[in-house]
Design an enzyme around this catalytic site. Structure first.
Site, PDB file in Angstrom:
ATOM      1  N   CYS A 166      -5.956   1.864  -2.278  1.00  0.00           N
ATOM      2  CA  CYS A 166      -5.098   3.137  -2.469  1.00  0.00           C
ATOM      3  C   CYS A 166      -4.279   3.220  -3.635  1.00  0.00           C
ATOM      4  O   CYS A 166      -3.517   4.178  -4.079  1.00  0.00           O
ATOM      5  CB  CYS A 166      -4.153   3.290  -1.174  1.00  0.00           C
ATOM      6  SG  CYS A 166      -2.960   2.101  -1.241  1.00  0.00           S
ATOM      7  N   CYS A 196      -2.709   5.170   2.988  1.00  0.00           N
ATOM      8  CA  CYS A 196      -3.842   4.084   2.466  1.00  0.00           C
ATOM      9  C   CYS A 196      -4.896   4.319   4.018  1.00  0.00           C
ATOM     10  O   CYS A 196      -4.547   4.184   4.881  1.00  0.00           O
ATOM     11  CB  CYS A 196      -3.584   2.802   2.397  1.00  0.00           C
ATOM     12  SG  CYS A 196      -4.709   1.580   1.944  1.00  0.00           S
ATOM     13  N   CYS A 218       0.702  -1.048  -0.054  1.00  0.00           N
ATOM     14  CA  CYS A 218       0.028  -0.192  -0.114  1.00  0.00           C
ATOM     15  C   CYS A 218       0.745   1.468  -0.069  1.00  0.00           C
ATOM     16  O   CYS A 218       2.203   1.163   0.130  1.00  0.00           O
ATOM     17  CB  CYS A 218      -0.917   0.066   1.344  1.00  0.00           C
ATOM     18  SG  CYS A 218      -2.082  -1.271   1.643  1.00  0.00           S
ATOM     19  N   CYS A 248      -2.631  -2.930  -3.594  1.00  0.00           N
ATOM     20  CA  CYS A 248      -3.618  -2.607  -2.736  1.00  0.00           C
ATOM     21  C   CYS A 248      -4.872  -2.105  -3.939  1.00  0.00           C
ATOM     22  O   CYS A 248      -4.481  -1.206  -4.651  1.00  0.00           O
ATOM     23  CB  CYS A 248      -3.686  -1.547  -1.592  1.00  0.00           C
ATOM     24  SG  CYS A 248      -5.095  -1.137  -0.909  1.00  0.00           S
TER      25      CYS A 248
END
Length: 196
Positions: free
Chosen positions: A67, A37, A33, A64
């Site tokens: 994000c 995030c 991420c 992810c």
């Protein structure tokens, strides 16, 4: 390489200063991420830090879906449609719409003309042709002030298809033809130099 404690604290705060500089990989999920995030912060023992999205992917982590770390800041995809508009503006400034159509400009960008017009309306609140016209007028105005050239030559160098088009554009924007603007600028210039 990383100060783990300081970076973990930054992730807990969702510090935007590290966005695009640091990537957080979670061992238990196999996902990486951005530090900003919105997911719940993982336990410190489950985290690894990477300096780039590519490094995290090479280590076997997937991005992810929330994000979108592969589109972190400083990446053209992060800018989204602004990148396309910026490329279009650069081409327009180089004279793309002085010699070609909006269709040709859109084709060179790999999109349709209607989509290009929508992007310009969204980001600039103007059409590609309006932006091109504004740039032509700016070029012509500079040439009127700085160069002792005939109006026909200025019209051509500024990107207008004819002196008549340039006069019409000046009349619409300034309420007077380019020759009147030139006279006013030369009188203003003489007055300014006489007072020095």
């Amino acid at each position: 390489m990383f100060d783990f404690a300081a970076h973990y604290e930054a992730v807990q705060r969702r510090d935007p200063a590290l966005d695009g500089v640091l990537f957080v990989a979670v061992k238990t999920t196999g996902i990486y991420c951005r530090p900003v995030c919105k997911v719940r912060t993982p336990l410190a023992r489950n985290i690894e830090f990477y300096p780039s999205a590519a490094a995290a992917e090479r280590a076997g982590y997937r991005p992810c879906l929330r994000c979108r770390p592969e589109t972190a800041p400083f990446c053209p995809a992060w800018k989204g449609t602004k990148t396309t508009v910026a490329r279009a503006l650069a081409l327009i400034e180089a004279g793309a719409l002085d010699r070609d159509s909006v269709d040709a400009l859109a084709t060179s960008l790999g999109i349709g003309p209607r989509h290009l017009s929508r992007l310009f309306a969204e980001h600039l609140d103007a059409s590609p042709l309006q932006v091109a016209q504004s740039l032509r007028i700016q070029r012509a105005k500079r040439l009127l002030a700085d160069a002792d050239l005939a109006i026909t030559v200025i019209a051509e160098r500024a990107g207008f298809s004819s002196p008549r088009r340039m006069s019409a554009a000046f009349a619409y924007l300034y309420g007077e033809p380019p020759s009147t603007l030139r006279k006013r600028q030369s009188i203003g210039g003489k007055t300014a130099s006489a007072t020095r």
